[in-house]
Design a protein around this motif. Structure first.
Motif, PDB file in Angstrom:
ATOM      1  N   MET A 150       0.835  -1.207   0.000  1.00 19.68           N
ATOM      2  CA  MET A 150       0.000   0.000   0.000  1.00 19.68           C
ATOM      3  C   MET A 150       0.866   1.252   0.000  1.00 19.68           C
ATOM      4  SD  MET A 150      -2.771   0.950   2.958  1.00 19.68           S
ATOM      5  CE  MET A 150      -3.369   2.619   3.201  1.00 19.68           C
ATOM      6  N   GLU A 151       1.915   1.241   0.807  1.00 19.63           N
ATOM      7  CA  GLU A 151       2.793   2.402   0.886  1.00 19.63           C
ATOM      8  C   GLU A 151       3.574   2.594  -0.411  1.00 19.63           C
ATOM      9  OE1 GLU A 151       5.643   4.465   4.189  1.00 19.63           O
ATOM     10  OE2 GLU A 151       5.730   2.279   4.054  1.00 19.63           O
ATOM     11  N   HIS A 152       4.025   1.496  -0.998  1.00 23.53           N
ATOM     12  CA  HIS A 152       4.821   1.576  -2.222  1.00 23.53           C
ATOM     13  C   HIS A 152       3.994   2.106  -3.399  1.00 23.53           C
ATOM     14  CE1 HIS A 152       7.850   0.581  -5.203  1.00 23.53           C
ATOM     15  NE2 HIS A 152       6.930  -0.074  -5.894  1.00 23.53           N
ATOM     16  N   SER A 157      -3.307   4.294  -6.802  1.00 28.30           N
ATOM     17  CA  SER A 157      -3.213   3.204  -7.773  1.00 28.30           C
ATOM     18  C   SER A 157      -4.133   2.058  -7.361  1.00 28.30           C
ATOM     19  CB  SER A 157      -1.773   2.680  -7.847  1.00 28.30           C
ATOM     20  OG  SER A 157      -1.451   1.943  -6.671  1.00 28.30           O
ATOM     21  N   GLU A 158      -4.498   1.228  -8.332  1.00 30.02           N
ATOM     22  CA  GLU A 158      -5.346   0.072  -8.051  1.00 30.02           C
ATOM     23  C   GLU A 158      -4.634  -0.907  -7.117  1.00 30.02           C
ATOM     24  OE1 GLU A 158      -7.038  -1.923 -11.352  1.00 30.02           O
ATOM     25  OE2 GLU A 158      -7.874  -0.102 -12.261  1.00 30.02           O
ATOM     26  N   LYS A 159      -3.327  -1.095  -7.316  1.00 36.57           N
ATOM     27  CA  LYS A 159      -2.577  -2.012  -6.461  1.00 36.57           C
ATOM     28  C   LYS A 159      -2.540  -1.515  -5.019  1.00 36.57           C
ATOM     29  CE  LYS A 159       0.486  -4.207  -9.855  1.00 36.57           C
ATOM     30  NZ  LYS A 159       1.901  -4.448 -10.246  1.00 36.57           N
ATOM     31  N   GLY A 160      -2.394  -0.224  -4.852  1.00 34.94           N
ATOM     32  CA  GLY A 160      -2.378   0.341  -3.508  1.00 34.94           C
ATOM     33  C   GLY A 160      -3.718   0.195  -2.811  1.00 34.94           C
ATOM     34  N   ARG A 161      -4.786   0.447  -3.550  1.00 31.13           N
ATOM     35  CA  ARG A 161      -6.121   0.311  -2.960  1.00 31.13           C
ATOM     36  C   ARG A 161      -6.438  -1.147  -2.655  1.00 31.13           C
ATOM     37  NH1 ARG A 161      -7.059   4.442  -6.793  1.00 31.13           N
ATOM     38  NH2 ARG A 161      -7.951   2.997  -8.332  1.00 31.13           N
ATOM     39  N   ALA A 196     -12.054   5.269  -3.290  1.00 32.00           N
ATOM     40  CA  ALA A 196     -12.001   5.608  -4.715  1.00 32.00           C
ATOM     41  C   ALA A 196     -12.532   7.013  -4.962  1.00 32.00           C
ATOM     42  CB  ALA A 196     -12.804   4.583  -5.516  1.00 32.00           C
ATOM     43  N   VAL A 197     -13.618   7.366  -4.257  1.00 28.45           N
ATOM     44  CA  VAL A 197     -14.183   8.708  -4.403  1.00 28.45           C
ATOM     45  C   VAL A 197     -13.175   9.757  -3.942  1.00 28.45           C
ATOM     46  CG1 VAL A 197     -15.945  10.290  -3.536  1.00 28.45           C
ATOM     47  CG2 VAL A 197     -16.575   7.969  -4.224  1.00 28.45           C
TER      48      VAL A 197
END
Length: 249
Positions: A150-152, A157-161, A196-197
């Motif tokens: 998440m931090e990276h 980004s989708e990967k972070g979320r 996301a919002v």
């Protein structure tokens, strides 16, 4: 009353491109958005099955499956010869993940957001306290890995979320409580949708990592009271972010 809305009208050929197995889900979603938005108000009686299926460009069997899905979620009721009609809101399964997502996608009033974050305040601090007492070392490690991802990648980004959702899902699993796990999908839907919002609207989003790291640390230390307070702080800051984001919408 403030309200956030997003256009979710499918592309013209979206339903035609969908496989039959998913088609009734798409039709149910289209109908649900019209119900939630008020375009189809309480008591609205749907036209004859053949006419309505033709209007949607689908078969009668697909329409029936869509109505069955909406019936199971409390949005509509039907009776032989009487037809299908829209139920009053109090009969909706409001914490069903699909119903929750449809409401967030279609429009969220101040009252709805208040209720949503109040639900999080009721459920998640208690879950954090229980996780601090019951978590396993493997879960703790997986949570740390999720936070690293998440931090990276960041929540932009989708990967972070996805990593953020993974962290919260692991926390719920660490309670080892089946009843809380039954609420997990609804909680994750709320987190995913509001995050996301915020990321879409907020020009300079706040870094959420310090609060997440603090929460993880207290769970690792088996400090239930501190874990509870850390989760409450995380939720309150998330609500503040949401309110800030909506001011820019």
């Amino acid at each position: 009353m403030n309200k956030m809305t997003f256009s979710l009208t499918p592309e013209p050929d979206a339903l035609a491109a969908a496989g039959h197995g998913r088609l009734h889900h798409d039709v149910a979603r289209r109908l649900a958005l019209r119900i939630v938005s008020g375009e189809y108000p309480t008591g609205h009686l749907f036209t004859a099955e053949v006419e309505h299926a033709d209007a949607l460009g689908v078969s009668r069997s697909v329409l029936r499956e869509a109505f069955r899905m909406l019936t199971a979620k409390g949005l509509v009721s039907s009776r032989p010869k009487a037809g299908t009609w829209v139920n009053e809101r109090k009969r909706w399964n409001l914490i069903d993940p699909d119903v929750l997502a449809w409401q967030l996608q279609c429009g969220a009033s101040d009252a709805f957001l208040r209720d949503l974050f109040e639900l999080r305040r009721v459920v998640e601090p208690q879950a954090a306290e229980m996780a601090a007492l019951r978590r396993e070392e493997s879960q703790l490690l997986d949570m740390a890995n999720a936070l690293d991802t998440m931090e990276h990648h960041t929540l932009q980004s989708e990967k972070g979320r996805a990593a953020d959702l993974r962290f919260h899902a692991l926390l719920m699993e660490a309670t080892h409580n089946e009843m809380l796990l039954a609420l997990s999908n609804s909680i994750l839907t709320a987190i995913a949708s509001t995050t996301a919002v915020k990321q879409h609207i907020h020009v300079h989003p706040r870094d959420p990592m310090p609060e997440h790291r603090e929460l993880h640390r207290h769970i690792a230390d088996r400090s239930p009271g501190r874990a509870r307070r850390a989760m409450r702080k995380l939720i309150d800051l998330a609500l503040g972010d949401m309110e800030m984001a909506l001011k820019h919408f």
